[in-house]
Design a protein around this motif. Structure first.
Motif, PDB file in Angstrom:
ATOM      1  N   HIS A  27      10.410  11.431  -0.774  1.00 52.32           N
ATOM      2  CA  HIS A  27      10.097  10.859   0.628  1.00 52.32           C
ATOM      3  C   HIS A  27       9.473   9.343  -0.232  1.00 52.32           C
ATOM      4  CE1 HIS A  27      11.552  12.690   3.660  1.00 52.32           C
ATOM      5  NE2 HIS A  27      11.847  13.805   3.642  1.00 52.32           N
ATOM      6  N   PRO A  28       8.526  10.070  -1.678  1.00 60.19           N
ATOM      7  CA  PRO A  28       7.486   9.718  -1.748  1.00 60.19           C
ATOM      8  C   PRO A  28       8.269   8.447  -3.446  1.00 60.19           C
ATOM      9  CG  PRO A  28       6.068  11.174  -2.309  1.00 60.19           C
ATOM     10  CD  PRO A  28       7.530  11.219  -1.849  1.00 60.19           C
ATOM     11  N   TYR A  29       8.846   9.166  -3.285  1.00 59.04           N
ATOM     12  CA  TYR A  29      10.379   7.561  -4.651  1.00 59.04           C
ATOM     13  C   TYR A  29      10.853   6.603  -3.964  1.00 59.04           C
ATOM     14  CZ  TYR A  29      14.345   7.149  -7.666  1.00 59.04           C
ATOM     15  OH  TYR A  29      15.148   6.172  -7.941  1.00 59.04           O
ATOM     16  N   ARG A  30      11.414   7.769  -2.253  1.00 56.20           N
ATOM     17  CA  ARG A  30      11.861   5.873  -1.421  1.00 56.20           C
ATOM     18  C   ARG A  30      11.190   5.558  -1.304  1.00 56.20           C
ATOM     19  NH1 ARG A  30      15.056  11.061   2.146  1.00 56.20           N
ATOM     20  NH2 ARG A  30      16.986  11.446   0.265  1.00 56.20           N
ATOM     21  N   LEU A  31       9.995   5.405  -0.716  1.00 53.77           N
ATOM     22  CA  LEU A  31       8.744   4.465  -0.523  1.00 53.77           C
ATOM     23  C   LEU A  31       8.406   3.968  -1.503  1.00 53.77           C
ATOM     24  CD1 LEU A  31       6.626   6.597   1.468  1.00 53.77           C
ATOM     25  CD2 LEU A  31       7.607   5.345   2.698  1.00 53.77           C
ATOM     26  N   VAL A  32       8.190   3.902  -2.818  1.00 52.81           N
ATOM     27  CA  VAL A  32       8.267   3.339  -4.071  1.00 52.81           C
ATOM     28  C   VAL A  32       9.492   2.517  -4.012  1.00 52.81           C
ATOM     29  CG1 VAL A  32       8.397   3.250  -6.753  1.00 52.81           C
ATOM     30  CG2 VAL A  32       6.803   5.081  -5.479  1.00 52.81           C
ATOM     31  N   ARG A  33      10.173   2.732  -4.152  1.00 53.22           N
ATOM     32  CA  ARG A  33      11.936   1.961  -3.802  1.00 53.22           C
ATOM     33  C   ARG A  33      11.763   0.928  -2.810  1.00 53.22           C
ATOM     34  NH1 ARG A  33      16.699   3.008  -6.745  1.00 53.22           N
ATOM     35  NH2 ARG A  33      17.501   1.909  -5.183  1.00 53.22           N
ATOM     36  N   GLN A  34      11.299   1.126  -1.608  1.00 61.73           N
ATOM     37  CA  GLN A  34      11.600   0.380  -0.513  1.00 61.73           C
ATOM     38  C   GLN A  34      10.415  -0.907  -0.520  1.00 61.73           C
ATOM     39  OE1 GLN A  34      10.618   2.859   2.936  1.00 61.73           O
ATOM     40  NE2 GLN A  34      12.607   2.975   3.068  1.00 61.73           N
ATOM     41  N   CYS A  60       1.077  -1.327  -0.118  1.00 62.96           N
ATOM     42  CA  CYS A  60       0.227   0.287   0.106  1.00 62.96           C
ATOM     43  C   CYS A  60       1.273   1.265   0.206  1.00 62.96           C
ATOM     44  CB  CYS A  60      -0.931  -0.113   1.020  1.00 62.96           C
ATOM     45  SG  CYS A  60      -2.674  -1.372   1.051  1.00 62.96           S
ATOM     46  N   ALA A  61       1.886   1.517   1.137  1.00 61.57           N
ATOM     47  CA  ALA A  61       2.728   2.328   0.548  1.00 61.57           C
ATOM     48  C   ALA A  61       3.021   2.190  -0.830  1.00 61.57           C
ATOM     49  CB  ALA A  61       3.982   2.098   2.122  1.00 61.57           C
ATOM     50  N   GLY A  62       3.513   1.335  -1.212  1.00 59.74           N
ATOM     51  CA  GLY A  62       4.521   1.702  -2.517  1.00 59.74           C
ATOM     52  C   GLY A  62       3.847   2.483  -3.291  1.00 59.74           C
ATOM     53  N   THR A  63       2.284   1.619  -3.216  1.00 67.33           N
ATOM     54  CA  THR A  63       1.390   2.174  -4.465  1.00 67.33           C
ATOM     55  C   THR A  63       0.650   3.165  -3.915  1.00 67.33           C
ATOM     56  OG1 THR A  63       0.342  -0.562  -4.335  1.00 67.33           O
ATOM     57  CG2 THR A  63      -1.631   1.583  -5.354  1.00 67.33           C
TER      58      THR A  63
END
Length: 113
Positions: free
Chosen positions: A103-110, A67-70
């Motif tokens: 920050h969203p970019y990092r969440l997508v990568r994670q 969900c965080a990545g989406t």
């Protein structure tokens, strides 16, 4: 939501479109379940979105990696076209997104790990 004391700035949380805490049950408010899908979380898998104030009181939103990545991916697509900093191309040719996009970019990568 008025403040964030976690590592994710309040502006980033706004583009992630957290649900209204007034509409959430107790478990998502305290971080035991994902704020978006209500799936169970563990310390190893939960994405901590900080500690926030709301009219309902303090809450600790957390999400599952999917969900965080989406949400982060969607936030990038919604934010970047309207942001002058994200649209600028630095002289060295490397991408330099604004703080709100970083920050969203990092969440997508994670979420892809």
């Amino acid at each position: 939501m008025t403040t964030s004391t976690g590592t994710i700035p309040a502006g980033v949380l706004a583009v992630l479109a957290l649900p209204d805490p007034a509409a959430l049950a107790e478990d998502p408010l305290r971080g035991a379940l994902c704020v978006w899908c209500a799936g169970p979380l563990t310390l190893a898998t939960a994405v901590n979105l900080g500690e926030l104030d709301s009219p309902r009181g303090r809450w600790w939103p957390r999400a599952c990696p999917a969900c965080a990545g989406t949400r982060a991916h969607r936030a990038l697509f919604n934010h970047a076209p309207e942001c002058a900093d994200c649209q600028a191309i630095p002289a060295d040719g490397q991408s330099a997104p604004c703080d709100t996009a970083r920050h969203p970019y990092r969440l997508v990568r994670q979420s892809l790990r």
